[in-house]
Scaffold this active site. Structure first.
Site, PDB file in Angstrom:
ATOM      1  CG  HIS A 272      -1.830  -1.067   1.190  1.00 43.44           C
ATOM      2  ND1 HIS A 272      -3.354  -0.773   1.198  1.00 43.44           N
ATOM      3  CD2 HIS A 272      -1.667  -2.374   1.439  1.00 43.44           C
ATOM      4  CE1 HIS A 272      -3.991  -2.279   1.151  1.00 43.44           C
ATOM      5  NE2 HIS A 272      -2.846  -3.020   1.570  1.00 43.44           N
TER       6      HIS A 272
ATOM      7  CG  ASP B 144      -5.413   2.105   1.754  1.00 41.45           C
ATOM      8  OD1 ASP B 144      -6.378   1.006   1.119  1.00 41.45           O
ATOM      9  OD2 ASP B 144      -4.178   1.577   1.640  1.00 41.45           O
TER      10      ASP B 144
ATOM     11  CD1 TRP C  54      -2.893  -3.344  -8.693  1.00 34.67           C
ATOM     12  CD2 TRP C  54      -2.860  -5.072 -10.168  1.00 34.67           C
ATOM     13  NE1 TRP C  54      -3.306  -2.831  -9.833  1.00 34.67           N
ATOM     14  CE2 TRP C  54      -3.262  -4.088 -10.811  1.00 34.67           C
ATOM     15  CE3 TRP C  54      -3.009  -6.299 -10.683  1.00 34.67           C
ATOM     16  CZ2 TRP C  54      -3.674  -4.085 -12.302  1.00 34.67           C
ATOM     17  CZ3 TRP C  54      -3.351  -6.384 -12.137  1.00 34.67           C
ATOM     18  CH2 TRP C  54      -3.989  -5.257 -12.725  1.00 34.67           C
TER      19      TRP C  54
HETATM   20  C1  UDX Z   1      -0.451  -7.179  -1.191  1.00 34.66           C
HETATM   21  C2  UDX Z   1      -1.451  -7.559  -2.367  1.00 34.66           C
HETATM   22  O1  UDX Z   1      -1.623  -8.808  -2.777  1.00 34.66           O
HETATM   23  C3  UDX Z   1      -1.487  -6.535  -3.334  1.00 34.66           C
HETATM   24  O2  UDX Z   1      -2.251  -6.806  -4.478  1.00 34.66           O
HETATM   25  C4  UDX Z   1      -2.244  -5.377  -2.588  1.00 34.66           C
HETATM   26  O3  UDX Z   1      -2.613  -4.405  -3.508  1.00 34.66           O
HETATM   27  C5  UDX Z   1      -1.424  -5.071  -1.491  1.00 34.66           C
HETATM   28  O4  UDX Z   1      -1.266  -6.003  -0.707  1.00 34.66           O
HETATM   29  P1  UDX Z   1       2.192  -7.485  -1.453  1.00 34.66           P
HETATM   30  O5  UDX Z   1       2.156  -8.691  -0.861  1.00 34.66           O
HETATM   31  O6  UDX Z   1       2.986  -6.386  -0.374  1.00 34.66           O
HETATM   32  O7  UDX Z   1       0.837  -6.634  -1.558  1.00 34.66           O
HETATM   33  O8  UDX Z   1       2.661  -7.473  -2.792  1.00 34.66           O
HETATM   34  P2  UDX Z   1       2.738  -6.593  -4.111  1.00 34.66           P
HETATM   35  O9  UDX Z   1       1.528  -5.636  -4.203  1.00 34.66           O
HETATM   36  O10 UDX Z   1       3.230  -7.190  -5.252  1.00 34.66           O
HETATM   37  O11 UDX Z   1       3.704  -5.357  -3.396  1.00 34.66           O
HETATM   38  C6  UDX Z   1       5.099  -5.667  -2.998  1.00 34.66           C
HETATM   39  C7  UDX Z   1       5.866  -4.531  -3.525  1.00 34.66           C
HETATM   40  O12 UDX Z   1       7.250  -4.837  -2.886  1.00 34.66           O
HETATM   41  C8  UDX Z   1       6.263  -4.272  -4.891  1.00 34.66           C
HETATM   42  O13 UDX Z   1       6.103  -2.729  -5.126  1.00 34.66           O
HETATM   43  C9  UDX Z   1       7.668  -4.608  -5.241  1.00 34.66           C
HETATM   44  O14 UDX Z   1       8.289  -4.018  -6.180  1.00 34.66           O
HETATM   45  C10 UDX Z   1       8.261  -4.403  -3.685  1.00 34.66           C
HETATM   46  N1  UDX Z   1       9.311  -5.457  -3.427  1.00 34.66           N
HETATM   47  C11 UDX Z   1       9.268  -6.739  -3.223  1.00 34.66           C
HETATM   48  C12 UDX Z   1      10.671  -4.885  -3.396  1.00 34.66           C
HETATM   49  O15 UDX Z   1      11.005  -3.766  -3.627  1.00 34.66           O
HETATM   50  N2  UDX Z   1      11.497  -5.871  -3.290  1.00 34.66           N
HETATM   51  C13 UDX Z   1      11.459  -7.152  -3.003  1.00 34.66           C
HETATM   52  O16 UDX Z   1      12.333  -8.124  -2.856  1.00 34.66           O
HETATM   53  C14 UDX Z   1      10.012  -7.722  -2.999  1.00 34.66           C
END
Ligand code: UDX
Length: 479
Positions: A29, A136, A376
């Site tokens: 988020h 949010d 997402w």
């Molecule tokens: C969850 C949900 O699945 C998502 O769809 C919702 O909108 C928010 O909560 P999350 O598990 O955090 O999210 O996954 P994601 O939405 O993919 O966000 C992860 C973020 O962390 C991405 O922006 C990614 O670039 C970042 N990340 C992840 C890093 O910068 N480094 C990493 O090693 C792993």
């Protein structure tokens, strides 16, 4: 009223426009709402970004300071923080999401109200009085309190439009008896992309089911709805949502939208990025590496970890895996796992890091596919870089995202709930070699082009963002 009604320029309002952005305190988020903050600041709007104290400390610890907005001579975003009400040593994990939500509602709302009263009176330092809140959408109290204080509020939702639409439908599905799904029913028939909340709910009183249905229905009370998606990707979900929420702005993918902002998009990492993996990728052949990351919330068992590991090794491909300190469930780490990782490292076949600079990794020429939990943000980041995905959805909206990736956009493969080593191995082969892989790459490239077009001048998200800015400026009261 349609969003077009706001195109009329609110001349002179810019300098007196001040938005408070309040994300739910979780990694997925923070990233996209911080990107929105930076873009609004570049559009000459004062922005206050409200963190929880716990996360703000983590952000400052993990970032070198230069990945947060306000770092350069350009537009500034000011940060404020309030307590989330939980003790510092309590994990803020997916399993405890409802606990965090309850604590925010009960223990943070007064501090949030006090801050808004302060900012409404113009005690925001150099910033003018606050004129709009973007909260949010999973925090209804943040929208209600702002409106009670006479400050117009908009709702931002982090998942895809299709997921939001699925949440909208929960009350109807409960009414028609399609939810909850009877115990023992075959979840593969006939719908395979149902969010985990719906799949796991055993009664209509299931707390998680009620939570997503309630917060989604509540968002319709906000002045506008902002979604991190674009018309090209989700036309039908967006049109269904607009039937309920006419003022819906599809402004994504925000990390690729550079409207007026010169700098690279903001990064808000709660973990410290290990950049050694970029140097390692530099030494690998083109499209040879599988990038593996399950986002910020997913937790797996030791058995699942070992299946993934053996499947990846068995595929014969090099891989870079983000193993967060809390990826494996409590008590799951063994010496065997440590030595497997060390062994692969010695042979230069694999790298494991605690947290990676993900967008940079996905844009690296050495990365051939992305094994992901289908969050997402991750999905959008992969899409923009044209990297095919192998999806292992973990919870919430992720089952819907993986379904769209494999069946609608056809830019990846869906492992669904299984992760046996043979499946992992087969999926990696299919995504990396042969005709099927060529086909996936072609459609990933075409999708990347279409999505990138949406965020360029003349594109739908670019235009929606301009309309959003005008809408926000039109809400500014004369100071
Ligand atoms: C969850 C949900 O699945 C998502 O769809 C919702 O909108 C928010 O909560 P999350 O598990 O955090 O999210 O996954 P994601 O939405 O993919 O966000 C992860 C973020 O962390 C991405 O922006 C990614 O670039 C970042 N990340 C992840 C890093 O910068 N480094 C990493 O090693 C792993």
């Amino acid at each position: 009223m349609t969003s077009d009604s706001y195109v009329t320029a609110a001349a002179g309002a810019a300098a007196s426009t001040h938005v408070l952005i309040f994300p739910f305190p979780a990694q997925g988020h923070l990233n996209c709402m911080l990107q929105l903050a930076e873009l609004l600041a570049a559009a000459d709007i004062h922005v206050t970004f409200l963190n929880t104290e716990y996360n703000h400390r983590r952000l400052l610890r993990s970032s070198s300071g230069n990945s947060l907005p306000g770092r350069g001579p350009g537009p500034k975003v000011q940060f404020r923080a309030i307590a989330d009400g939980l003790p510092d040593d309590r994990a803020r994990s997916a399993a405890r999401l409802l606990e965090l939500d309850a604590s925010l509602r009960a223990r943070s709302s007064q501090a949030y109200r006090d801050l808004l009263v302060d900012l409404r009176e113009g005690s925001g330092g150099r910033a003018p009085r606050v004129t709009c809140v973007i909260a949010d959408g999973i925090m209804p109290f943040a929208i209600d309190i702002a409106e009670e204080l006479g400050i117009p509020a908009m709702a931002f939702r982090t998942p895809s439009a299709s997921s939001v639409w699925a949440y909208y439908c929960i009350p109807k599905l409960l009414q028609s008896g399609e939810l909850p799904i009877p115990e023992g029913a075959d979840l593969d028939e006939p719908i395979r992309g149902l969010p985990s909340f719906c799949r796991e709910a055993r009664s209509s009183d299931d707390p998680m089911l009620r939570f997503v249905a309630e917060v989604t229905a509540h968002s319709a009370r906000a002045r506008a709805f902002i979604l991190n998606t674009c018309e090209h990707l989700e036309p039908s979900a967006l049109s269904s949502i607009r039937a309920r929420m006419p003022v819906t702005y599809a402004v994504g993918p925000l990390h690729a939208l550079r409207s007026g902002s010169e700098s690279a998009p903001a990064r808000a990492s709660l973990w410290r990025e290990d950049r050694t993996c970029v140097a390692w990728l530099d030494g690998q052949p083109e499209r040879s590496v599988v990038y593996v990351s399950f986002g910020s919330f997913a937790v797996m068992s030791r058995k699942q970890f070992l299946e993934f590991w053996r499947g990846l090794v068995g595929s014969g491909r090099r891989f870079l895996w983000v193993v967060r300190p809390d990826l494996i469930e409590e008590g799951g780490w063994t010496d065997e796992m440590e030595s497997m990782i060390e062994g692969a490292r010695d042979r230069d076949r694999a790298r494991v890091v605690g947290w990676a600079p993900q967008r940079e990794v996905l844009g690296h020429r050495a990365v051939g596919c992305f094994m992901t939990h289908s969050g997402w943000n991750s999905t959008l980041e992969s899409m923009v870089e044209g990297v095919p995905m192998i999806c292992w959805p973990f919870f919430a909206d992720q089952q819907i995202n993986s379904r769209f990736v494999s069946e609608v956009w056809r830019i990846g493969l869906d492992m669904k709930d299984t992760c046996e080593r043979s499946t992992v191995e087969r999926m990696v082969r299919e995504a990396m070699e042969g005709d099927a892989a060529d086909e996936l790459r072609r459609s990933a490239k075409a999708t990347a082009e279409a999505v990138r077009k949406s965020v360029e001048e003349g594109g739908s998200s670019f235009a929606a963002f301009q309309r959003l800015v005008q809408h926000i400026k039109s809400l500014a009261r004369p100071n």
